[in-house]
Write an enzyme that holds these catalytic residues in place. Structure first.
Site, PDB file in Angstrom:
ATOM      1  N   CYS A 129       0.814  -1.228   0.000  1.00  0.00           N
ATOM      2  CA  CYS A 129       0.000   0.000   0.000  1.00  0.00           C
ATOM      3  C   CYS A 129       0.848   1.278   0.000  1.00  0.00           C
ATOM      4  O   CYS A 129       0.548   2.225  -0.731  1.00  0.00           O
ATOM      5  CB  CYS A 129      -0.946  -0.006   1.192  1.00  0.00           C
ATOM      6  SG  CYS A 129      -0.156  -0.465   2.741  1.00  0.00           S
ATOM      7  N   HIS A 242      -3.278   6.388   4.445  1.00  0.00           N
ATOM      8  CA  HIS A 242      -1.850   6.620   4.699  1.00  0.00           C
ATOM      9  C   HIS A 242      -1.465   8.013   4.194  1.00  0.00           C
ATOM     10  O   HIS A 242      -1.962   8.472   3.152  1.00  0.00           O
ATOM     11  CB  HIS A 242      -0.992   5.630   3.907  1.00  0.00           C
ATOM     12  CG  HIS A 242      -0.989   4.225   4.437  1.00  0.00           C
ATOM     13  ND1 HIS A 242      -1.621   3.843   5.595  1.00  0.00           N
ATOM     14  CD2 HIS A 242      -0.381   3.109   3.953  1.00  0.00           C
ATOM     15  CE1 HIS A 242      -1.419   2.550   5.801  1.00  0.00           C
ATOM     16  NE2 HIS A 242      -0.677   2.082   4.815  1.00  0.00           N
TER      17      HIS A 242
END
Ligand code: A2P
Length: 334
Positions: A129, A242
């Site tokens: 990710c 994130h």
């Protein structure tokens, strides 16, 4: 587009649930959807296109007559079923790190290297990710201006460690506010109102596995064995998006801020959020639930003004960092 029979392994997990929703939203041409998880979840009902779908226990027979299997149940499960999936003539799109660095397994971000997906031998890996979210911000500029080195610092959400980690963060936060004791079970350190170095394995060189993944996976995705990355990956008490601070050093002169803004704004999957006047830049709350990665803080690096720029990106870890990217890969196969 031909319709495909699709299986989701880990359908009850944080990424699995998003697989189902992304397939619905992108109108994925599904002839049959099979939801698979562990024995614990067998019989559970989940909705797909308004209809109840019953979760089944994953077994060696699960992949018969399945065209595409989306896996997000961790590396050991992906490893366990890989051969069976391939023998069934089904293509595995794997969100785990099990096969990412295998030479015959393409590692694909559809906006960047879609053609690599054609060279699969039954498995295509979804990158880590942090790597996906970083490259969504870097690639539009990299494509035109060669990058020599990236300095990356991440601020990573709980979702990367799965559903239980998100739930633990919620409970730990409540306990902290109520002055109650709380025992962490999933994360190794107190998480509410705290942050800590990424909880992946620490390696001999002093980096953790997550940090080395951003380096190795970037070289593979870009087919560039010269680009260098040094990363510091940190968990922050955010639920699902994130954030990453990126310093890009170029081989030649750095492009202007305006040029970077234009390149980013014209790239699919990226939204520029760079409002200096109102001090408004990408935030994980704004990126949560969004398909686009938000990029801002686009500025010259004053310590190396001719050669380097800074960026800040926020991307939904469960979507572009996982489920969305995997479903986009599956769409390359239909
Ligand atoms: P289950 O809910 O039945 O435990 P997360 O990444 O959010 O932690 O989710 C992990 C996913 O992997 C869940 O859907 C979980 O199912 C699934 N899973 C765990 N163990 C197995 C297994 N042995 N076989 C198939 N799926 C599994």
């Amino acid at each position: 587009m031909s319709e495909k029979s699709v299986a989701i392994v880990g359908a009850t997990g944080a990424v699995g649930i998003e697989f189902i929703q992304v397939m619905e939203k992108l109108n994925f041409p599904v002839s049959k959807l099979k939801l698979l998880a562990s024995k614990r979840s067998a019989g559970k009902k989940l909705k797909f296109r308004g209809e109840d779908c019953i979760v089944e226990e994953t077994s060696h027979d699960s992949f018969k007559n399945v065209d595409i299997a989306l896996f997000s149940a961790g590396s050991p499960i992906s490893r366990h079923y890989a051969d069976i999936v391939k023998e069934s003539g089904c293509v595995m799109i794997d969100n785990s790190s099990a096969f990412r660095m295998e030479p015959d397994v393409p590692l694909v971000i559809p906006e960047i290297n879609p053609e690599d997906a054609n060279n699969h031998h039954g498995i295509i890996s979804n990158p880590n990710c942090s790597t996906i979210i970083m490259l969504m911000a870097v690639y539009p500029i990299y494509k035109k201006y060669r990058v020599k080195r990236i300095v990356l610092s991440t601020y990573q959400a709980a979702s990367g460690a799965g559903w239980e980690a998100m739930e633990e963060l919620r409970k730990a936060s409540l306990a902290h506010l109520n002055n109650e004791p709380f025992e962490q079970k999933i994360m190794p350190h107190p998480y509410a109102f705290n942050l800590f170095s990424h909880n992946s394995k620490m390696l001999e060189n002093g980096y953790n596995e997550e940090e080395m993944k951003t380096f190795k996976e970037t070289r593979k995705i870009l087919h560039d064995s010269t680009i260098n990355i040094t990363a510091t990956c940190v968990r922050v008490p955010v639920f699902r998006a994130h954030s990453e601070s990126i310093n890009l050093e170029f081989v030649e002169m750095a492009p202007s801020v305006e040029e970077c803004r234009t390149l980013l704004a014209n790239f699919p999957g990226v939204q520029v959020v760079d409002d200096r006047q109102n001090n408004t830049f990408p935030m994980p709350l704004d990126a949560s639930g969004k398909y686009e990665c938000l990029v801002g803080r686009i500025r010259k690096d004053e310590s190396l003004p001719e050669k380097a720029i800074n960026l800040f990106v926020c991307g939904d870890q469960l979507l572009k960092g996982a489920a969305l990217n995997a479903v986009q890969i599956a769409l390359l196969l239909v």
